[in-house]
Design an enzyme around this catalytic site. Structure first.
Site, PDB file in Angstrom:
ATOM      1  N   ALA A   1      -2.687  45.656  51.776  1.00 22.01           N
ATOM      2  CA  ALA A   1      -1.992  44.574  51.003  1.00 22.01           C
ATOM      3  C   ALA A   1      -1.885  44.704  49.627  1.00 22.01           C
ATOM      4  O   ALA A   1      -0.744  44.149  49.275  1.00 22.01           O
ATOM      5  CB  ALA A   1      -2.420  43.302  51.649  1.00 22.01           C
TER       6      ALA A   1
ATOM      7  N   HIS B   1      -7.502  45.326  57.736  1.00 18.33           N
ATOM      8  CA  HIS B   1      -9.018  45.219  57.617  1.00 18.33           C
ATOM      9  C   HIS B   1      -9.455  43.742  57.664  1.00 18.33           C
ATOM     10  O   HIS B   1     -10.573  43.717  58.049  1.00 18.33           O
ATOM     11  CB  HIS B   1      -9.432  46.106  56.819  1.00 18.33           C
ATOM     12  CG  HIS B   1      -9.628  45.520  55.205  1.00 18.33           C
ATOM     13  ND1 HIS B   1     -10.617  44.931  54.536  1.00 18.33           N
ATOM     14  CD2 HIS B   1      -8.581  45.441  54.482  1.00 18.33           C
ATOM     15  CE1 HIS B   1     -10.090  44.656  53.484  1.00 18.33           C
ATOM     16  NE2 HIS B   1      -8.873  44.966  53.288  1.00 18.33           N
TER      17      HIS B   1
ATOM     18  N   CYS C   1     -13.974  37.050  43.238  1.00 19.97           N
ATOM     19  CA  CYS C   1     -14.255  38.027  44.132  1.00 19.97           C
ATOM     20  C   CYS C   1     -13.537  39.653  43.594  1.00 19.97           C
ATOM     21  O   CYS C   1     -13.650  40.524  44.364  1.00 19.97           O
ATOM     22  CB  CYS C   1     -14.201  37.872  45.479  1.00 19.97           C
ATOM     23  SG  CYS C   1     -12.330  37.573  45.995  1.00 19.97           S
TER      24      CYS C   1
HETATM   25  C1  LIG Z   1      -7.828  41.276  51.128  1.00 23.33           C
HETATM   26  C2  LIG Z   1      -6.407  40.620  50.467  1.00 23.33           C
HETATM   27  C3  LIG Z   1      -5.639  41.399  49.844  1.00 23.33           C
HETATM   28  C4  LIG Z   1      -5.933  43.018  49.618  1.00 23.33           C
HETATM   29  O1  LIG Z   1      -5.669  43.559  50.661  1.00 23.33           O
HETATM   30  P1  LIG Z   1      -6.201  45.217  50.839  1.00 23.33           P
HETATM   31  O2  LIG Z   1      -5.634  45.547  52.137  1.00 23.33           O
HETATM   32  O3  LIG Z   1      -7.571  45.191  50.883  1.00 23.33           O
HETATM   33  O4  LIG Z   1      -5.553  45.889  49.713  1.00 23.33           O
HETATM   34  C5  LIG Z   1      -4.422  41.035  49.426  1.00 23.33           C
HETATM   35  N1  LIG Z   1      -4.355  39.588  49.662  1.00 23.33           N
HETATM   36  C6  LIG Z   1      -5.052  38.754  50.105  1.00 23.33           C
HETATM   37  C7  LIG Z   1      -4.600  37.331  50.309  1.00 23.33           C
HETATM   38  C8  LIG Z   1      -6.325  39.269  50.727  1.00 23.33           C
HETATM   39  O5  LIG Z   1      -6.992  38.491  51.337  1.00 23.33           O
END
Ligand SMILES: *Cc1c(COP(=O)(O)O)cnc(C)c1O
Length: 393
Positions: A74, A204, A329
């Site tokens: 993401a 994930h 975090c």
């Molecule tokens: C975990 C998360 C991300 C980052 O996603 P990755 O796949 O770890 O890069 C981005 N936005 C939100 C809201 C998330 O919870």
């Protein structure tokens, strides 16, 4: 092996579902071909697997398969959406609207664009974590090119009204992006009904593998233009070059498929655990629920606790439960959570917060253990504070 604490940090990541691993395994050693190899069977096998995965993901959000662009997750999808739109539309306008409580993977690309001369409006949220739709509409200007509002918040679980936001964006002909990392496979997403133009996804957070995600990019009504952020072999319609990671893509689709199949029963399960935890914790005085009471993810419980020190609380709980705190975090920061301060919390209260991320594999028994330990820890910390203030050692 040492007994490990109970895992309640499912907004950070989730354990992989065994069924996902089983679906992935043949694609490491047996069907290992490059999906771009068009001259032989090994390539065709990999291509067939990614095609099927694309279809499953497309169906999950009611898009067409060609509108799914695989990314590493993401974070990359958000970067591609925000910087990609900025670069493609800057001659139309340089104003972008987002929200103060977004993930850093949205806020940081926006900040970067500010340094290039774009103007970003960071909408505040109401005390319940929801945005004010009237304020959103008033903030849209003739030079606004993009609105980016997350589907479900990773700290407080609040679910934003995507369909209403989408309707406003469509009415003003502004592109609408949503970071749905916490939403896919957990709550219904429909790019047509919600007028979504770009959606960031990841595997994930829903019991899939790390390192795979996707960006949905609308191809008609309107056709979204996007500048690639990674150039090379021209995969993914030139929008994201690099060899497709077949096992991860297969696992991503399997995870989403399971999430959607089990959504109703899983929601019931998570709500039971969430309610149980809240009913127990809220028996204490001075424990506040952060975020809207029911417009939230069923697996999320975020509480602020008066009269305790945040780090002492975490320290007291760390052998029992793996949770995250009210501090940001991100890897380097110890600042209080920007999400909790956006709700109007003081720094101290933001620090004294716990984010419980309950998942598929947690049990009622685990929740009861955690509640019991949390209550005991809070009570003893408060007792110590009272003693200290009375000069009793
Ligand atoms: C975990 C998360 C991300 C980052 O996603 P990755 O796949 O770890 O890069 C981005 N936005 C939100 C809201 C998330 O919870």
């Amino acid at each position: 092996m040492l007994v490990r604490p109970i895992y309640l940090d499912c907004h950070a990541t989730t354990p992989m579902d065994q069924r996902v691993l089983d679906a992935m395994l043949p694609y490491f050693t047996q069907y290992f071909g490059n999906a771009s190899s068009i001259t032989h069977q090994y390539g065709w096998e990999a291509e067939a697997a990614t095609k099927k995965a694309r279809e499953i993901l497309a169906e999950a959000i009611h898009s067409s398969p060609e509108e799914i662009i695989f990314t590493s997750g993401a974070t990359e999808a958000n970067n591609l959406a925000i910087k990609g739109v900025a670069e493609a539309y800057f001659s139309k306008g340089r104003h972008i609207i987002t929200v103060q409580t977004e993930h850093r993977a949205v806020l940081d690309p926006c900040q970067y664009l500010e340094s290039l001369g774009f103007e970003i409006s960071y909408l505040p949220v109401q005390a319940d974590g929801l945005i004010d739709l009237n304020l959103l509409e008033k903030t849209i200007r003739p030079d606004t090119i993009l609105v980016s509002v997350m589907a479900a918040n990773n700290e407080i679980g609040v679910i934003q009204p995507l369909a209403e936001i989408g309707a406003i964006c469509r009415r003003h002909e502004v592109l609408f992006h949503s970071d749905a990392a916490q939403a896919i496979g957990k709550i219904p997403l429909d790019v047509e009904q919600m007028n979504l133009d770009l959606v960031s996804l990841t595997a994930h957070k829903i019991y899939g593998p790390k390192g795979i995600g996707a960006l949905y990019v609308r191809r008609r009504h309107p056709r979204v233009r996007l500048a690639a952020q990674i150039q090379g072999g021209g995969q993914e319609r030139g929008l994201r070059s690099g060899t497709l990671v077949t096992p991860n893509i297969v696992g991503f689709a399997k995870a989403v498929e399971i999430g959607i199949e089990q959504m109703l029963e899983e929601t019931q399960h998570l709500l039971l655990l969430q309610t149980t935890l809240w009913n127990k914790l809220s028996q204490l005085e001075g424990v506040h629920l952060n975020g809207h009471p029911n417009q939230r993810l069923p697996g999320n419980l975020n509480v602020s606790i008066e009269g305790v020190n945040g780090s002492a609380l975490l320290l007291g709980l760390q052998s029992v439960v793996a949770v995250s705190s009210g501090s940001a975090c991100s890897t380097t920061s110890t600042a209080p959570s920007h999400v909790l301060t956006a709700l109007g919390h003081s720094e101290a209260l933001a620090y004294a917060s716990l984010r419980f991320g309950i998942g598929r594999f947690n049990t009622l028994d685990e929740i009861e253990q955690v509640a019991e330990s949390a209550i005991a820890t809070i009570q003893s910390l408060r007792q110590a504070n009272v003693s200290a203030s009375l000069g009793i050692t």
